[in-house]
Scaffold this active site. Structure first.
Site, PDB file in Angstrom:
ATOM      1  N   ASP A 159      42.588  38.880  49.421  1.00  0.00           N
ATOM      2  CA  ASP A 159      41.976  39.963  48.531  1.00  0.00           C
ATOM      3  C   ASP A 159      40.513  40.360  48.687  1.00  0.00           C
ATOM      4  O   ASP A 159      40.124  41.750  48.437  1.00  0.00           O
ATOM      5  CB  ASP A 159      42.104  39.782  46.948  1.00  0.00           C
ATOM      6  CG  ASP A 159      43.289  39.974  46.478  1.00  0.00           C
ATOM      7  OD1 ASP A 159      44.416  40.497  47.067  1.00  0.00           O
ATOM      8  OD2 ASP A 159      43.646  39.736  45.230  1.00  0.00           O
TER       9      ASP A 159
ATOM     10  N   ASN B   5      51.373  36.607  41.730  1.00  0.00           N
ATOM     11  CA  ASN B   5      50.129  36.376  41.208  1.00  0.00           C
ATOM     12  C   ASN B   5      49.893  35.425  40.099  1.00  0.00           C
ATOM     13  O   ASN B   5      48.800  35.688  39.444  1.00  0.00           O
ATOM     14  CB  ASN B   5      49.771  37.919  40.664  1.00  0.00           C
ATOM     15  CG  ASN B   5      49.380  38.710  41.755  1.00  0.00           C
ATOM     16  OD1 ASN B   5      48.486  38.494  42.741  1.00  0.00           O
ATOM     17  ND2 ASN B   5      49.583  40.150  41.812  1.00  0.00           N
TER      18      ASN B   5
ATOM     19  N   ASP C 194      54.560  40.162  46.300  1.00  0.00           N
ATOM     20  CA  ASP C 194      53.288  39.399  45.667  1.00  0.00           C
ATOM     21  C   ASP C 194      53.803  38.346  44.729  1.00  0.00           C
ATOM     22  O   ASP C 194      54.871  38.268  44.264  1.00  0.00           O
ATOM     23  CB  ASP C 194      52.467  40.712  44.936  1.00  0.00           C
ATOM     24  CG  ASP C 194      51.056  40.281  44.940  1.00  0.00           C
ATOM     25  OD1 ASP C 194      50.480  39.136  45.143  1.00  0.00           O
ATOM     26  OD2 ASP C 194      50.345  41.360  44.797  1.00  0.00           O
TER      27      ASP C 194
ATOM     28  N   LYS D 191      55.780  45.007  50.011  1.00  0.00           N
ATOM     29  CA  LYS D 191      54.539  43.881  49.747  1.00  0.00           C
ATOM     30  C   LYS D 191      55.273  43.164  48.513  1.00  0.00           C
ATOM     31  O   LYS D 191      55.104  43.756  47.384  1.00  0.00           O
ATOM     32  CB  LYS D 191      53.187  44.782  49.462  1.00  0.00           C
ATOM     33  CG  LYS D 191      52.286  43.531  49.209  1.00  0.00           C
ATOM     34  CD  LYS D 191      50.889  44.448  48.914  1.00  0.00           C
ATOM     35  CE  LYS D 191      49.799  43.511  48.520  1.00  0.00           C
ATOM     36  NZ  LYS D 191      48.465  44.234  48.158  1.00  0.00           N
TER      37      LYS D 191
ATOM     38  N   CYS E 205      52.236  38.100  50.037  1.00  0.00           N
ATOM     39  CA  CYS E 205      50.953  38.098  49.408  1.00  0.00           C
ATOM     40  C   CYS E 205      51.133  37.251  48.233  1.00  0.00           C
ATOM     41  O   CYS E 205      52.020  37.107  47.356  1.00  0.00           O
ATOM     42  CB  CYS E 205      50.789  39.599  49.034  1.00  0.00           C
ATOM     43  SG  CYS E 205      49.171  39.963  48.219  1.00  0.00           S
TER      44      CYS E 205
END
Ligand code: GLA
Length: 729
Positions: A547, A479, A477, A475, A525
């Protein structure tokens, strides 16, 4: 032949399935747009340009140039020549001048579709598509623009991109380099966009065009939660099933810009590409620049067909790798189960219980590296947090494998925490402006991915982890958004290139992962769904949609996402209740039905959920398995729309050969004293007969099911769901 040139009329005709796109070289050498829409037999529609109408004077090269320039439907509009509408290109040349004037130089037509260097793009084999490259030249600077168009043989899709080359002897700054411009002869459109926020991504907005400019963009360094690089222009009466719809999607994961402009003559210009805000790219003599691809879809049967065309294109001609056509493993992710509070024993406990229920992969989310116990440290320290992952990563993965489960892992490779060994060693690796205070977001900075040594170092750390155990899923990510955008290594005259160089750097590492670890399933993500874009789909067949895992919120998010992205790409999990984002309680069954629309998995502590939910999981998995191939490969039809009707939602997946169909229904609000709801099915063979699996004796024609409809029983309570499986008799 799907692309042709009429030499006498100087017109180009691009045919894609039932769609035609036409252009013309006018006398002055400008390339003008003629037509984009339903297939027509003609190859010369010059009359559409109204070249002999006022305000022009009719004689060749004797036009009233200013009005001509401000009215011609330029395929790639320039700046500084009298076209005052939005341009596609702006430059700053070596003399400090901004005018640019592209004229036709030559063209070539060939079978297949070229790759775009360093960028994701849709692909096609010879025979599946034809391409035309039209070379445009600005004589004054020597700047060349090659307009690249591909028409797909079996899909109503035209793609566009542009490559630039400086053939002059002095540098030219590109200060704007959009990828596409399309003209329409009227302003009678609604503009559909996908807007939102964290946990509320891709909600649909539809608004009538009006004079002036309406735009969406991102200047965050990613495609963003707030706006998605997608626009549809639809006729005011267009709905899911009828009317004209033009969809545009930028295959790019960074700053973008898309705009419609209704002009003085009540016409529409649409442009799309990399956001020109804070953009500058220096092209020294001989250098090249590639602008990303815009996918253009035309549908004469409403938004539903437009979406299905996007879905087919992306499933067949964008997503790559081993999982392209494969069912994805049913995973359990520990994020909402434990957040940062886990260790080897906890993960093995979850895996033990999950494996008994039929779950196939454990994904260890954020918190396994450096000394990360919260989001305030360790990004960049991609080595195992030994006191948490006791016995090491290989031990954990082996134990999970022994249970018959695969193992997946979380990374956030583009980030660096101020509290990390990496930052101590290389503070200059963060994106920054020397001497300015850096903005923190989630207590982290962004790495300067324009630098090869930074990318190499991060990738080598990732490799060490990936090679240390049997890891079968990542995964990836991302952020936080970018601020104080500067690099400690780029020269001043190239600093504004960092936005784009950053995205190219991300693509570089994702490509290396594809090549080095073809068996690893990559899920993208970005704080949920802030990078749900076609660029990412080129590297990862699935993306975490949001999310927000609440089944009812997901109805809107997944409906909006399906406007152009296939359900096979939507990361969707069953999570615990009350939901962690909105506090809502929904039935476990409904959570499963909504997650089944996507890749499917669990995001909860399976050792702690109520026994009856746990007992239900094997049945839920059976149901997912039964329908997944239909969901992944079938045609998606939206029936309800919770943006307009909050009482219920419904959708369908129909097999390509129309042999079976899955109908899913969610009753959002229970209304007392209602009879059942009559809903019309879609996409079936009107001449075939179907039965619903639980009632094999009742056979109804596809025509009846679609024209007269079915009675969907009222369910007891809010947030209830039901599915019906129709099979051809
Ligand atoms: C983001 C992701 C979540 C989770 C956390 C971990 O918010 O969207 O799914 O991975 O990061 O920090």
């Amino acid at each position: 032949m799907s692309i042709s040139f009429n030499k006498q009329a100087q017109t180009f005709k691009l045919c894609a399935k039932n769609t035609v796109y036409m252009m013309k070289i006018v006398d002055e050498g400008y390339l003008a747009h003629l037509y984009f829409g339903k297939n027509i037999p003609d190859d010369d529609l010059t009359y559409l340009l109204r070249l002999d109408e006022n305000p022009f004077t009719p004689a060749t090269n004797n036009r009233e140039r200013g009005s001509f320039m401000d009215n011609l439907t330029f395929e790639y509009p320039c700046f500084g020549l009298g076209d005052y509408r939005e341009s596609c290109i702006n430059i700053l040349d070596a003399d400090g001048m901004s005018t640019v004037d592209f004229r036709y130089a030559s063209h070539k037509i060939y079978s297949g579709k070229p790759k775009l260097s360093g960028l994701p793009a849709t692909f096609a084999n010879n025979g599946e598509a034809e391409t035309i490259e039209i070379l445009m030249l600005d004589k004054h600077t020597g700047l060349e623009a090659t307009l690249i168009y591909t028409a797909f043989e079996n899909l109503d899709v035209i793609t566009r991109s542009v490559t630039f080359k400086n053939t002059g002897s002095r540098g030219v700054n590109l200060t704007k380099a959009l990828s596409a411009c399309v003209h329409f002869d009227h302003p009678d459109f609604d503009m559909i966009t996908l807007n939102g926020s964290w946990a509320r991504e891709r909600h649909i907005e539809r608004a009538r065009l009006h004079h002036g400019k309406q735009s969406i963009d991102s200047i965050k360094g990613e495609s963003s939660h707030q706006n998605n690089p997608f626009v549809a222009l639809v006729s005011p009466n267009t709905d899911e099933d009828m009317g004209d719809a033009y969809g545009f999607n930028l295959v790019y994961s960074g700053n973008f810009f898309a705009q419609t402009e209704v002009t003085q003559h009540k016409r529409t210009r649409f442009v799309m590409g990399i956001n020109h805000k804070d953009f500058n790219w220096l092209l020294e003599a001989g250098e090249e620049f590639v602008a990303p691809e815009v996918v253009m879809v035309y549908s004469d049967e409403g938004m539903g067909k437009m979406s299905r065309t996007f879905h087919d294109l992306y499933r067949e001609h964008l997503v790559r790798g081993e999982y392209k056509d494969k069912r994805r493993p049913i995973l359990i992710n520990n994020w909402e189960a434990t957040y940062f509070n886990f260790d080897t024993d906890k993960l093995i406990d979850i895996a033990k219980e999950a494996s008994k229920l039929g779950i196939e992969m454990l994904v260890m989310d954020d918190g396994w590296f450096g000394h990360r116990d919260s989001d305030n440290s360790s990004l960049g320290d991609w080595f195992v947090y030994e006191s948490k992952i006791k016995g090491g990563l290989k031990y954990l993965v082996d134990e999970v494998n022994k249970l018959g489960m695969k193992f997946g892992i979380w990374f956030e490779p583009e980030m660096i925490s101020p509290d990390s060994e990496l930052y101590k060693a290389h503070p200059d690796w963060a994106i920054q402006i020397k001497g300015r205070e850096l903005t923190q977001s989630r207590q982290q900075y962004v790495l300067d991915y324009s630098r090869k040594e930074v990318r190499d170092h991060i990738y080598s750390m990732m490799k060490k982890i990936l090679d240390s155990a049997n890891i079968e899923y990542i995964k990836w990510d991302m952020n936080r958004q970018l601020t104080e955008v500067g690099s400690t290594t780029l020269p001043a005259n190239r600093q504004r290139e960092l936005w784009h160089r950053y995205v190219l750097g991300v693509y570089d590492i994702m490509e290396r992962l594809q090549v080095d670890y073809p068996h690893i399933l990559l899920e993208n993500c970005s704080g949920g769904g802030a990078r749900f874009d076609p660029g990412m789909l080129y590297y990862s067949p699935q993306i975490w949609t949001s999310d927000d895992t609440d089944a009812i919120e997901r109805l809107k998010i997944q409906h909006g996402t399906s406007m152009c992205y296939p359900c096979s790409a939507m990361g969707a999990h069953v999570s615990d209740c009350p939901n962690h984002t909105v506090g809502r309680n929904t039935p476990f069954k409904t959570r499963g039905h909504v997650a089944m629309v996507g890749t499917f998995g669990y995001e909860l502590d399976v050792t702690k959920i109520p026994q009856e939910d746990r007992d239900y999981i094997p049945y839920q998995i059976q149901e997912f398995n039964k329908y997944n191939s239909l969901v992944r490969t079938g045609d998606h039809y939206r029936i309800g729309n919770t943006f307009e009707n909050i009482e219920w939602d419904a959708w369908m997946f129909v097999a390509k050969d129309k042999s079976e169909a899955l109908f899913e229904f969610v009753q959002v609000l229970m209304r007392p004293n209602y009879t059942s709801r009559r809903l019309k099915l879609k996409g079936l063979d009107p001449n075939a007969y179907y039965y619903e699996e639980s009632k094999p004796d009742i056979k109804l024609s596809g025509e009846a099911l679609m024209s007269a409809g079915i009675n969907v029983p009222t369910l007891w309570g809010d947030y209830q769901s039901a599915i019906l499986h129709f099979i051809k008799a």
